[in-house]
Structures are given as structure tokens and as C-alpha cells.
Design a protein around this motif. Structure first.
Motif, PDB file in Angstrom:
ATOM      1  N   VAL A   1     -96.340 -17.417 -62.182  1.00 40.46           N
ATOM      2  CA  VAL A   1     -96.060 -18.808 -62.528  1.00 40.46           C
ATOM      3  C   VAL A   1     -94.805 -19.201 -61.765  1.00 40.46           C
ATOM      4  N   THR A   2     -94.979 -19.991 -60.741  1.00 42.44           N
ATOM      5  CA  THR A   2     -93.902 -20.273 -59.794  1.00 42.44           C
ATOM      6  C   THR A   2     -92.909 -21.300 -60.330  1.00 42.44           C
ATOM      7  N   SER A   3     -91.645 -21.010 -60.099  1.00 43.56           N
ATOM      8  CA  SER A   3     -90.571 -21.918 -60.481  1.00 43.56           C
ATOM      9  C   SER A   3     -89.571 -21.998 -59.336  1.00 43.56           C
ATOM     10  N   ARG A   4     -88.517 -22.760 -59.545  1.00 41.38           N
ATOM     11  CA  ARG A   4     -87.491 -22.879 -58.512  1.00 41.38           C
ATOM     12  C   ARG A   4     -86.887 -21.520 -58.188  1.00 41.38           C
ATOM     13  N   LYS A   5     -86.698 -20.692 -59.214  1.00 31.16           N
ATOM     14  CA  LYS A   5     -86.071 -19.385 -59.024  1.00 31.16           C
ATOM     15  C   LYS A   5     -86.983 -18.392 -58.318  1.00 31.16           C
ATOM     16  N   THR A   6     -88.291 -18.540 -58.527  1.00 32.24           N
ATOM     17  CA  THR A   6     -89.200 -17.494 -58.061  1.00 32.24           C
ATOM     18  C   THR A   6     -90.049 -17.867 -56.859  1.00 32.24           C
ATOM     19  N   ARG A   7     -90.025 -19.128 -56.436  1.00 30.75           N
ATOM     20  CA  ARG A   7     -90.980 -19.576 -55.415  1.00 30.75           C
ATOM     21  C   ARG A   7     -90.857 -18.790 -54.115  1.00 30.75           C
ATOM     22  N   LYS A   8     -89.627 -18.469 -53.712  1.00 31.31           N
ATOM     23  CA  LYS A   8     -89.448 -17.769 -52.449  1.00 31.31           C
ATOM     24  C   LYS A   8     -90.036 -16.370 -52.507  1.00 31.31           C
ATOM     25  N   GLN A   9     -89.708 -15.635 -53.587  1.00 28.95           N
ATOM     26  CA  GLN A   9     -90.248 -14.280 -53.726  1.00 28.95           C
ATOM     27  C   GLN A   9     -91.752 -14.284 -53.905  1.00 28.95           C
ATOM     28  N   ASP A  10     -92.266 -15.260 -54.666  1.00 29.20           N
ATOM     29  CA  ASP A  10     -93.709 -15.315 -54.910  1.00 29.20           C
ATOM     30  C   ASP A  10     -94.492 -15.451 -53.615  1.00 29.20           C
ATOM     31  N   LEU A  11     -93.904 -16.153 -52.637  1.00 32.14           N
ATOM     32  CA  LEU A  11     -94.613 -16.436 -51.386  1.00 32.14           C
ATOM     33  C   LEU A  11     -94.227 -15.498 -50.247  1.00 32.14           C
ATOM     34  N   THR A  12     -93.237 -14.645 -50.460  1.00 31.09           N
ATOM     35  CA  THR A  12     -92.800 -13.742 -49.383  1.00 31.09           C
ATOM     36  C   THR A  12     -92.834 -12.284 -49.836  1.00 31.09           C
ATOM     37  N   LYS A  13     -91.787 -11.839 -50.499  1.00 32.17           N
ATOM     38  CA  LYS A  13     -91.661 -10.425 -50.857  1.00 32.17           C
ATOM     39  C   LYS A  13     -92.807  -9.950 -51.744  1.00 32.17           C
ATOM     40  N   LYS A  14     -93.055 -10.673 -52.837  1.00 35.29           N
ATOM     41  CA  LYS A  14     -94.127 -10.260 -53.750  1.00 35.29           C
ATOM     42  C   LYS A  14     -95.485 -10.374 -53.062  1.00 35.29           C
ATOM     43  N   PHE A  15     -95.650 -11.427 -52.311  1.00 34.55           N
ATOM     44  CA  PHE A  15     -96.900 -11.636 -51.568  1.00 34.55           C
ATOM     45  C   PHE A  15     -97.210 -10.405 -50.719  1.00 34.55           C
ATOM     46  N   GLU A  16     -96.205  -9.912 -50.004  1.00 37.61           N
ATOM     47  CA  GLU A  16     -96.400  -8.767 -49.111  1.00 37.61           C
ATOM     48  C   GLU A  16     -96.646  -7.479 -49.882  1.00 37.61           C
ATOM     49  N   ILE A  17     -95.926  -7.302 -50.997  1.00 36.34           N
ATOM     50  CA  ILE A  17     -96.118  -6.089 -51.801  1.00 36.34           C
ATOM     51  C   ILE A  17     -97.520  -6.067 -52.397  1.00 36.34           C
ATOM     52  N   TYR A  18     -97.954  -7.192 -52.938  1.00 37.57           N
ATOM     53  CA  TYR A  18     -99.285  -7.244 -53.532  1.00 37.57           C
ATOM     54  C   TYR A  18    -100.370  -7.018 -52.477  1.00 37.57           C
ATOM     55  N   ARG A  19    -100.151  -7.544 -51.287  1.00 37.10           N
ATOM     56  CA  ARG A  19    -101.157  -7.425 -50.221  1.00 37.10           C
ATOM     57  C   ARG A  19    -101.125  -6.064 -49.539  1.00 37.10           C
ATOM     58  N   ASP A  20     -99.948  -5.616 -49.119  1.00 40.24           N
ATOM     59  CA  ASP A  20     -99.852  -4.455 -48.242  1.00 40.24           C
ATOM     60  C   ASP A  20     -99.649  -3.137 -48.972  1.00 40.24           C
ATOM     61  N   VAL A  21     -98.989  -3.174 -50.136  1.00 38.93           N
ATOM     62  CA  VAL A  21     -98.655  -1.939 -50.847  1.00 38.93           C
ATOM     63  C   VAL A  21     -99.612  -1.697 -52.013  1.00 38.93           C
ATOM     64  N   LEU A  22     -99.707  -2.655 -52.894  1.00 41.33           N
ATOM     65  CA  LEU A  22    -100.541  -2.488 -54.087  1.00 41.33           C
ATOM     66  C   LEU A  22    -102.005  -2.836 -53.851  1.00 41.33           C
ATOM     67  N   ARG A  23    -102.265  -3.538 -52.757  1.00 42.42           N
ATOM     68  CA  ARG A  23    -103.643  -3.895 -52.396  1.00 42.42           C
ATOM     69  C   ARG A  23    -104.343  -4.643 -53.533  1.00 42.42           C
ATOM     70  N   VAL A  24    -103.636  -5.595 -54.107  1.00 48.43           N
ATOM     71  CA  VAL A  24    -104.174  -6.408 -55.200  1.00 48.43           C
ATOM     72  C   VAL A  24    -105.320  -7.261 -54.662  1.00 48.43           C
ATOM     73  N   ARG A  25    -106.457  -7.176 -55.316  1.00 49.90           N
ATOM     74  CA  ARG A  25    -107.662  -7.845 -54.799  1.00 49.90           C
ATOM     75  C   ARG A  25    -107.555  -9.358 -54.833  1.00 49.90           C
ATOM     76  N   GLU A  26    -106.913  -9.900 -55.882  1.00 48.57           N
ATOM     77  CA  GLU A  26    -106.749 -11.351 -55.982  1.00 48.57           C
ATOM     78  C   GLU A  26    -105.351 -11.669 -56.501  1.00 48.57           C
ATOM     79  N   TYR A  27    -104.720 -12.647 -55.851  1.00 42.50           N
ATOM     80  CA  TYR A  27    -103.371 -13.057 -56.203  1.00 42.50           C
ATOM     81  C   TYR A  27    -103.367 -14.568 -56.424  1.00 42.50           C
ATOM     82  N   PHE A  28    -102.970 -14.985 -57.641  1.00 41.13           N
ATOM     83  CA  PHE A  28    -102.959 -16.399 -57.984  1.00 41.13           C
ATOM     84  C   PHE A  28    -101.538 -16.866 -58.284  1.00 41.13           C
TER      85      PHE A  28
END
Length: 246
Positions: free
Chosen positions: A112-139
Motif C-alpha cells: 500500500v503505497t504512501s509518500r514514505k514508501t513509494r520510492k522503495q515500493d518501485l525500486t528496492k522492493k520491486f527488485e527484491i521481489y523480482r530478482d531475489v524472491l521471484r514473487v509471481r505477482e506484485y501489486f
């Protein structure tokens, strides 16, 4: 006089040791988001999905839980707002989610994106979910439509990359959940295509329970009144019966 509630978390309560290494289940910090953000994460998403999968012992649904993905290195962690992991035990006693212990990462993650989390949600977390954890779907969902455009975004892992999930007639399909995500004002709702209905929200369920309780109370009072009426009729019949001589 009111007593201030401490925001600190007991270290002993959150102690989780493995091979002498501590994996904290809390950082001791209070949540700093708006009431709406907390409500969406904990009620609209976690509460609904937790109930939806509650009878499936091999689907875990958690919210704001630390997830460790490198054994022996507790600094390598991420804390999704909500995640769903299939083919793992539905264990509510987990203090944290350790990928090497569970044998896999989550299948679906919600932020749930907010002012505090928007950058991480779209960069660091995005990459971890995609490249490390291989999360099938990210919303990602922005309740106030301030930080994401569009405010509801979804990504599906295809050949190692995240591809945007298109909206279809106002809904975003999740292949993993078998449900469709829909915005409803500041809430995120889940539509079940098999039943053709939205999954009931926690508040809707509470209203239904309250309605059933009130209907049951009315039925109880009516039953008591009927018993009392029958008792009066029996007493009246007894008075009218002629006395039997001995």
C-alpha cells in the motif's frame, strides 16, 4: 488518568534465534502511516484474504511480517504489507518468514503505497521481489491516488522479468489468487469470477454477524412469548376443568 502505551516491543518476546543468530520479528517502531493505509493493508487486503484461505492449511497469509531471504544474514530482509504464500503451512505462530526454512518465497505481495514508501515500493522492493524472491505477482495500491499513476498497478513474473498486468473492464486479474482486484473509493476489493461476487469485507461480515445475532435474539424472544402464551392457555384449561370427586 490514562496510562501511556509504550511503542517499544519486548526483545524477549521477539527473540528468534537460529544457529545463534537473532532474526527479529519487529523493529520496535510503531506504524507511521495514515489510518486509511493501515485499514487498507490490514482490513481490506489481509483480513479478506486471510478469511478466504482460512480453511486451506497450505496457504499462508501474513501482514507486516519480516521476511528473511539469506540464511545467516538477518540484515537481508524485507517487510511486505501483505503477502500470500502457497504450498507452505498456514502457521499463525510464525514470528518471521524465512525463505530457506519454508522452501520458497511468497507468490503474491501487496504494498500500500504512501509518500514514505513509494520510492522503495518501485525500486528496492520491486527488485527484491523480482530478482531475489521471484514473487509471481506484485501489486501496488495507492488509496489516495497521490503517488502512483495508475493508482492500482500489478506485475507478473514472466521469464525473469516483471510485465505489467493490464486492467480488464475495471479489474486487474490475479492468476495466482484466482481473483480480480478492483478499486472501490479508497479500498481495494476482490472479485471472485467463479461466484460473480465480491469477497465480503471484514466490515460487511461484521454487519452480517450483527444482523444474524439480532434476528436470533428476536426469534428467542418470540419463542419465549409463545411458551408463556401456551402456559397461560394450559392454566386456563385447568381452571375450567370440573373437579374430579374422590
Amino acid at each position: 488518568m490514562s496510562v501511556p502505551v509504550s511503542t517499544k516491543t519486548s526483545r524477549k518476546h521477539n527473540l528468534d534465534l537460529e544457529d545463534g543468530i537473532e532474526y527479529p520479528s519487529s523493529d520496535g517502531k510503531p506504524m507511521g502511516e495514515t489510518g486509511t493505509h493501515s485499514r487498507v493493508a490490514m482490513v481490506s487486503i489481509y483480513g479478506v484474504l486471510d478469511r478466504y484461505f482460512m480453511n486451506n492449511p497450505r496457504v499462508a497469509v501474513h501482514a507486516n511480517m519480516f521476511m528473511y531471504y539469506v540464511q545467516g544474514d538477518p540484515k537481508r530482509n524485507v517487510c511486505p504489507d501483505v503477502f500470500v504464500a502457497r504450498d507452505v503451512d498456514n502457521d499463525y505462530k510464525r514470528r518471521s518468514y524465512k525463505v530457506w526454512k519454508e522452501g520458497k518465497g511468497p507468490d503474491v505481495v501487496f504494498e500500500v503505497t504512501s509518500r514514505k514508501t513509494r520510492k522503495q515500493d518501485l525500486t528496492k522492493k520491486f527488485e527484491i521481489y523480482r530478482d531475489v524472491l521471484r514473487v509471481r505477482e506484485y501489486f501496488l495500491f495507492d488509496p489516495f491516488e497521490e503517488y502512483l499513476d495508475p493508482s492500482l498497478q500489478g506485475y507478473r513474473l514472466v521469464a525473469g522479468s516483471y510485465e505489467p498486468i493490464p486492467m480488464i473492464k475495471g479489474g486487474m486479474p490475479s492468476e495466482v489468487l484466482g481473483l480480480e482486484l478492483q478499486r472501490d473509493d479508497v479500498e481495494l476489493r476482490f472479485y471472485n469470477p467463479e461466484t460473480g461476487k465480491l469477497l465480503p469485507s471484514v466490515h460487511e461480515l461484521a454487519r452480517e454477524v450483527d444482523l444474524v445475532r439480532r434476528e436470533a435474539e428476536v426469534a428467542r424472544r418470540e419463542a419465549e412469548q409463545e411458551v408463556q402464551r401456551l402456559q397461560r392457555e394450559v392454566e386456563e384449561l385447568r381452571r375450567r376443568l370440573p373437579e374430579v370427586e374422590a
